[in-house]
Design a protein around this motif. Structure first.
Motif, PDB file in Angstrom:
ATOM      1  N   VAL A 151       0.841  -1.203   0.000  1.00  0.00           N
ATOM      2  CA  VAL A 151       0.000   0.000   0.000  1.00  0.00           C
ATOM      3  C   VAL A 151       0.873   1.249   0.000  1.00  0.00           C
ATOM      4  O   VAL A 151       0.615   2.207  -0.740  1.00  0.00           O
ATOM      5  N   ARG A 152       1.908   1.239   0.814  1.00  0.00           N
ATOM      6  CA  ARG A 152       2.802   2.404   0.863  1.00  0.00           C
ATOM      7  C   ARG A 152       3.462   2.659  -0.485  1.00  0.00           C
ATOM      8  O   ARG A 152       3.598   3.804  -0.922  1.00  0.00           O
ATOM      9  N   ALA A 153       3.870   1.589  -1.174  1.00  0.00           N
ATOM     10  CA  ALA A 153       4.482   1.752  -2.497  1.00  0.00           C
ATOM     11  C   ALA A 153       3.490   2.329  -3.495  1.00  0.00           C
ATOM     12  O   ALA A 153       3.839   3.187  -4.326  1.00  0.00           O
ATOM     13  N   ASP A 154       2.238   1.882  -3.435  1.00  0.00           N
ATOM     14  CA  ASP A 154       1.218   2.406  -4.344  1.00  0.00           C
ATOM     15  C   ASP A 154       0.923   3.875  -4.050  1.00  0.00           C
ATOM     16  O   ASP A 154       0.642   4.662  -4.963  1.00  0.00           O
ATOM     17  N   LEU A 155       0.996   4.257  -2.776  1.00  0.00           N
ATOM     18  CA  LEU A 155       0.810   5.667  -2.421  1.00  0.00           C
ATOM     19  C   LEU A 155       1.880   6.525  -3.075  1.00  0.00           C
ATOM     20  O   LEU A 155       1.596   7.581  -3.641  1.00  0.00           O
ATOM     21  N   LYS A 156       3.110   6.069  -2.993  1.00  0.00           N
ATOM     22  CA  LYS A 156       4.207   6.832  -3.575  1.00  0.00           C
ATOM     23  C   LYS A 156       4.085   6.927  -5.094  1.00  0.00           C
ATOM     24  O   LYS A 156       4.653   7.830  -5.711  1.00  0.00           O
ATOM     25  N   ALA A 157       3.348   5.975  -5.689  1.00  0.00           N
ATOM     26  CA  ALA A 157       3.124   6.006  -7.137  1.00  0.00           C
ATOM     27  C   ALA A 157       1.954   6.909  -7.514  1.00  0.00           C
ATOM     28  O   ALA A 157       1.615   7.006  -8.702  1.00  0.00           O
ATOM     29  N   GLY A 158       1.326   7.543  -6.532  1.00  0.00           N
ATOM     30  CA  GLY A 158       0.269   8.511  -6.815  1.00  0.00           C
ATOM     31  C   GLY A 158      -1.147   8.028  -6.599  1.00  0.00           C
ATOM     32  O   GLY A 158      -2.104   8.759  -6.886  1.00  0.00           O
ATOM     33  N   PHE A 300      -3.013   0.200  10.980  1.00  0.00           N
ATOM     34  CA  PHE A 300      -2.086   1.283  10.639  1.00  0.00           C
ATOM     35  C   PHE A 300      -2.796   2.379   9.843  1.00  0.00           C
ATOM     36  O   PHE A 300      -3.795   2.127   9.165  1.00  0.00           O
ATOM     37  N   THR A 301      -2.236   3.561   9.913  1.00  0.00           N
ATOM     38  CA  THR A 301      -2.638   4.667   9.046  1.00  0.00           C
ATOM     39  C   THR A 301      -1.425   5.082   8.227  1.00  0.00           C
ATOM     40  O   THR A 301      -0.296   4.672   8.500  1.00  0.00           O
ATOM     41  N   PHE A 302      -1.674   5.931   7.232  1.00  0.00           N
ATOM     42  CA  PHE A 302      -0.605   6.392   6.343  1.00  0.00           C
ATOM     43  C   PHE A 302      -0.604   7.909   6.354  1.00  0.00           C
ATOM     44  O   PHE A 302      -1.571   8.545   5.946  1.00  0.00           O
ATOM     45  N   ARG A 303       0.457   8.484   6.863  1.00  0.00           N
ATOM     46  CA  ARG A 303       0.599   9.942   6.921  1.00  0.00           C
ATOM     47  C   ARG A 303       1.869  10.345   6.176  1.00  0.00           C
ATOM     48  O   ARG A 303       2.955   9.883   6.524  1.00  0.00           O
ATOM     49  N   LYS A 304       1.715  11.163   5.158  1.00  0.00           N
ATOM     50  CA  LYS A 304       2.851  11.620   4.355  1.00  0.00           C
ATOM     51  C   LYS A 304       3.665  10.429   3.828  1.00  0.00           C
ATOM     52  O   LYS A 304       4.896  10.408   3.901  1.00  0.00           O
ATOM     53  N   ASN A 305       2.937   9.446   3.336  1.00  0.00           N
ATOM     54  CA  ASN A 305       3.525   8.236   2.750  1.00  0.00           C
ATOM     55  C   ASN A 305       4.268   7.368   3.757  1.00  0.00           C
ATOM     56  O   ASN A 305       5.023   6.465   3.370  1.00  0.00           O
ATOM     57  N   LYS A 306       4.061   7.616   5.033  1.00  0.00           N
ATOM     58  CA  LYS A 306       4.739   6.830   6.061  1.00  0.00           C
ATOM     59  C   LYS A 306       3.725   6.064   6.902  1.00  0.00           C
ATOM     60  O   LYS A 306       2.601   6.520   7.121  1.00  0.00           O
ATOM     61  N   LEU A 307       4.173   4.910   7.356  1.00  0.00           N
ATOM     62  CA  LEU A 307       3.324   4.060   8.192  1.00  0.00           C
ATOM     63  C   LEU A 307       3.292   4.575   9.621  1.00  0.00           C
ATOM     64  O   LEU A 307       4.329   4.934  10.191  1.00  0.00           O
ATOM     65  N   ARG A 308       2.079   4.600  10.185  1.00  0.00           N
ATOM     66  CA  ARG A 308       1.922   4.924  11.603  1.00  0.00           C
ATOM     67  C   ARG A 308       0.865   4.010  12.184  1.00  0.00           C
ATOM     68  O   ARG A 308      -0.128   3.705  11.529  1.00  0.00           O
ATOM     69  N   TRP A 309       1.084   3.569  13.426  1.00  0.00           N
ATOM     70  CA  TRP A 309       0.019   2.814  14.073  1.00  0.00           C
ATOM     71  C   TRP A 309      -1.189   3.717  14.235  1.00  0.00           C
ATOM     72  O   TRP A 309      -1.078   4.928  14.376  1.00  0.00           O
ATOM     73  N   SER A 310      -2.364   3.145  14.191  1.00  0.00           N
ATOM     74  CA  SER A 310      -3.587   3.935  14.301  1.00  0.00           C
ATOM     75  C   SER A 310      -3.754   4.440  15.726  1.00  0.00           C
ATOM     76  O   SER A 310      -3.181   3.891  16.679  1.00  0.00           O
ATOM     77  N   ASP A 311      -4.553   5.484  15.872  1.00  0.00           N
ATOM     78  CA  ASP A 311      -4.832   6.025  17.203  1.00  0.00           C
ATOM     79  C   ASP A 311      -5.482   4.977  18.090  1.00  0.00           C
ATOM     80  O   ASP A 311      -5.173   4.877  19.283  1.00  0.00           O
ATOM     81  N   ALA A 312      -6.381   4.193  17.505  1.00  0.00           N
ATOM     82  CA  ALA A 312      -7.071   3.165  18.291  1.00  0.00           C
ATOM     83  C   ALA A 312      -6.086   2.091  18.759  1.00  0.00           C
ATOM     84  O   ALA A 312      -6.150   1.629  19.904  1.00  0.00           O
ATOM     85  N   ALA A 313      -5.163   1.695  17.871  1.00  0.00           N
ATOM     86  CA  ALA A 313      -4.174   0.678  18.251  1.00  0.00           C
ATOM     87  C   ALA A 313      -3.270   1.199  19.358  1.00  0.00           C
ATOM     88  O   ALA A 313      -2.940   0.469  20.307  1.00  0.00           O
ATOM     89  N   PHE A 314      -2.878   2.468  19.272  1.00  0.00           N
ATOM     90  CA  PHE A 314      -2.006   3.039  20.289  1.00  0.00           C
ATOM     91  C   PHE A 314      -2.740   3.188  21.622  1.00  0.00           C
ATOM     92  O   PHE A 314      -2.168   2.960  22.694  1.00  0.00           O
ATOM     93  N   ALA A 315      -4.026   3.556  21.555  1.00  0.00           N
ATOM     94  CA  ALA A 315      -4.822   3.662  22.796  1.00  0.00           C
ATOM     95  C   ALA A 315      -4.974   2.299  23.458  1.00  0.00           C
ATOM     96  O   ALA A 315      -4.875   2.181  24.693  1.00  0.00           O
TER      97      ALA A 315
END
Length: 446
Positions: A151-158, A300-315
């Motif tokens: 998914v991250r690679a596809d994001l970088k492809a637009g 996970f969520t994707f912010r600025k093409n980077k992976l981040r754990w979701s808010d719910a997962a972190f909570a």
């Protein structure tokens, strides 16, 4: 069958190796013989044993299976070989989902788990090589991390618009006839096909009530993930045929497109396809077409093409850490550190690929403070607190003033005395795992 297995084979038994695929002739009438071969059954038992798990409706535990198999396996094997074996119903267990709600699991008996695992080990090399490259769930040498990286690679492809489809109670809604028709495309052994059908229709025990299973493949059995991939492979091929970028992990599907208009069109088309061809309903309330930043995929969520754990997962993570560092949990500190370490390693083993480092140092500090609080509560008496602080190198005056203080455990866990005495190095020596170190290791920095 040797039910005791052995420790000599160090190969990962989580998935069958592709070179273990049966010969071409085994895809016909002799496939059941491959399932019931001693080597395949021995491997299946080792896998079931390593997974442990709760008993099924017969109450037979993992540790009791070897003795049970020595007495009963010859008769069980004969009924399997002759096509007369009747699986037992699964035991219904309800577990909470991390993001709320509940998930129904079906726990087969240990005997049925071994048989299902033996079937999966033979069928996986037959089906898996032709599964889509964009399918990542429950496959050899594939994982959720692979789906996230795609998914991250596809994001970088637009491709920044996500078609996030939620299949409504997928495992409960699988149509048996549609599934078996797809299994039969590559399996012609009538005994094996009939056995799989009986597993699908074995029923569910809820309390003391047996309910028929006219739809669905219960989560909890070793065979269900493979059957899910076999059914959804048609969906993958349809997406590939249309040239879509997508990633699927079991029933979690994300399709990426370049515009919201294209996303709405894809969503409508796939909803119709799933309902018409596979008889799988889509949960409209949980499905959406949105910018990728607004979506959660596999935690996970994707912010600025980077992976981040979701808010719910972190909570959920912090909530579980609070439980493991609760000052009223009446366990020894070594036991607490053991459980805490197991949880931290497991969580960071999955979520550690997050590229979001900023909260980690603060989280480590918060965790150390909670552990100091646990020690302070455990020491209880003033003289015990003072003596421990003195032994840890705190000067007498500070140790006495802190030891007799009536302030809260949480307040004193950040006092000069507790931090000077229970240093970071001291806590590490006691067994406290560093979240930062785990994150750094996951990213190759340590």
């Amino acid at each position: 069958m040797n039910p005791t297995g052995g420790a000599g084979d160090r190969r990962d038994l989580a998935q069958p190796a592709l070179h273990d695929a049966p010969k071409e002739g085994c895809m016909g009438k002799d496939l059941m013989e491959a399932v019931l071969s001693p080597a395949n059954l021995k491997q299946a038992w080792r896998r079931v044993k390593s997974n442990r798990g709760a008993p099924g409706i017969d109450g037979l535990r993992i540790e009791d299976f070897p003795a049970y198999a020595c007495e009963h396996w010859p008769a069980i094997r004969q009924t399997l070989s002759e096509g007369r074996y009747q699986p037992q119903a699964v035991r219904r267990v309800i577990i909470p989902k991390p993001n709320g709600g509940e998930r129904a699991l079906g726990i087969p008996t240990v005997v049925d788990r071994v048989v299902q695992q033996a079937i999966a080990q033979i069928m996986t090399p037959i089906f898996d090589p032709e599964f889509s490259e964009s399918s990542y769930g429950f496959r050899p040498r594939r994982s959720a991390h692979g789906a996230l990286k795609q998914v991250r690679a596809d994001l970088k492809a637009g491709y920044r618009i996500a078609v996030d489809l939620d299949l409504a109670k997928f495992f409960d809604n699988v149509d048996h006839d549609i599934l078996m028709a797809r299994v039969a495309r590559k399996v012609s052994d009538k005994r094996l096909l009939a056995l799989i059908g009986r597993y699908l229709r074995a029923g569910v025990m809820i309390g003391s009530t047996l309910q028929p299973s006219e739809l669905g493949t219960p989560q909890g059995g070793p065979l269900s993930p493979l059957l899910a991939n076999i059914l959804l492979d048609d969906l993958d091929r349809t997406l590939e045929g249309r040239g879509h970028r997508f990633a699927r992990y079991a029933d979690d599907l994300m399709v990426l497109v370049k515009s919201e208009r294209a996303g709405q069109r894809v969503k409508a088309s796939l909803t119709a396809y799933l309902g018409r061809q596979l008889k799988l309903p889509v949960n409209e309330k949980k499905s959406q077409v949105a910018k990728i930043e607004q979506c959660v995929f596999l935690g996970f969520t994707f912010r600025k093409n980077k992976l981040r754990w979701s808010d719910a997962a972190f909570a959920d993570f912090k909530h579980r850490l609070r439980e493991l560092t609760g000052r009223s949990w009446g366990v020894s500190m070594p036991h607490r550190f053991e459980k805490l370490g197991q949880y931290l390693r497991g969580w960071m083993g999955y979520f550690g690929i997050s590229e979001y480092y900023r909260p980690i140092p603060e989280l480590d500090e918060w965790l150390r403070r909670r552990v100091r609080m646990c020690y302070w509560k455990q020491w209880r008496l003033c003289r015990t607190k003072i003596s421990h602080l003195l032994a840890l190198g705190v000067d007498r005056r500070t140790a006495i003033l802190t030891g007799v203080s009536s302030k809260s455990y949480w307040h004193l866990s950040r006092s000069k005395a507790t931090q000077v005495g229970m240093t970071n190095d001291w806590l590490r020596a006691q067994g406290l795992v560093s979240i930062r170190n785990l994150w750094m290791k996951a990213h190759g920095y340590a």
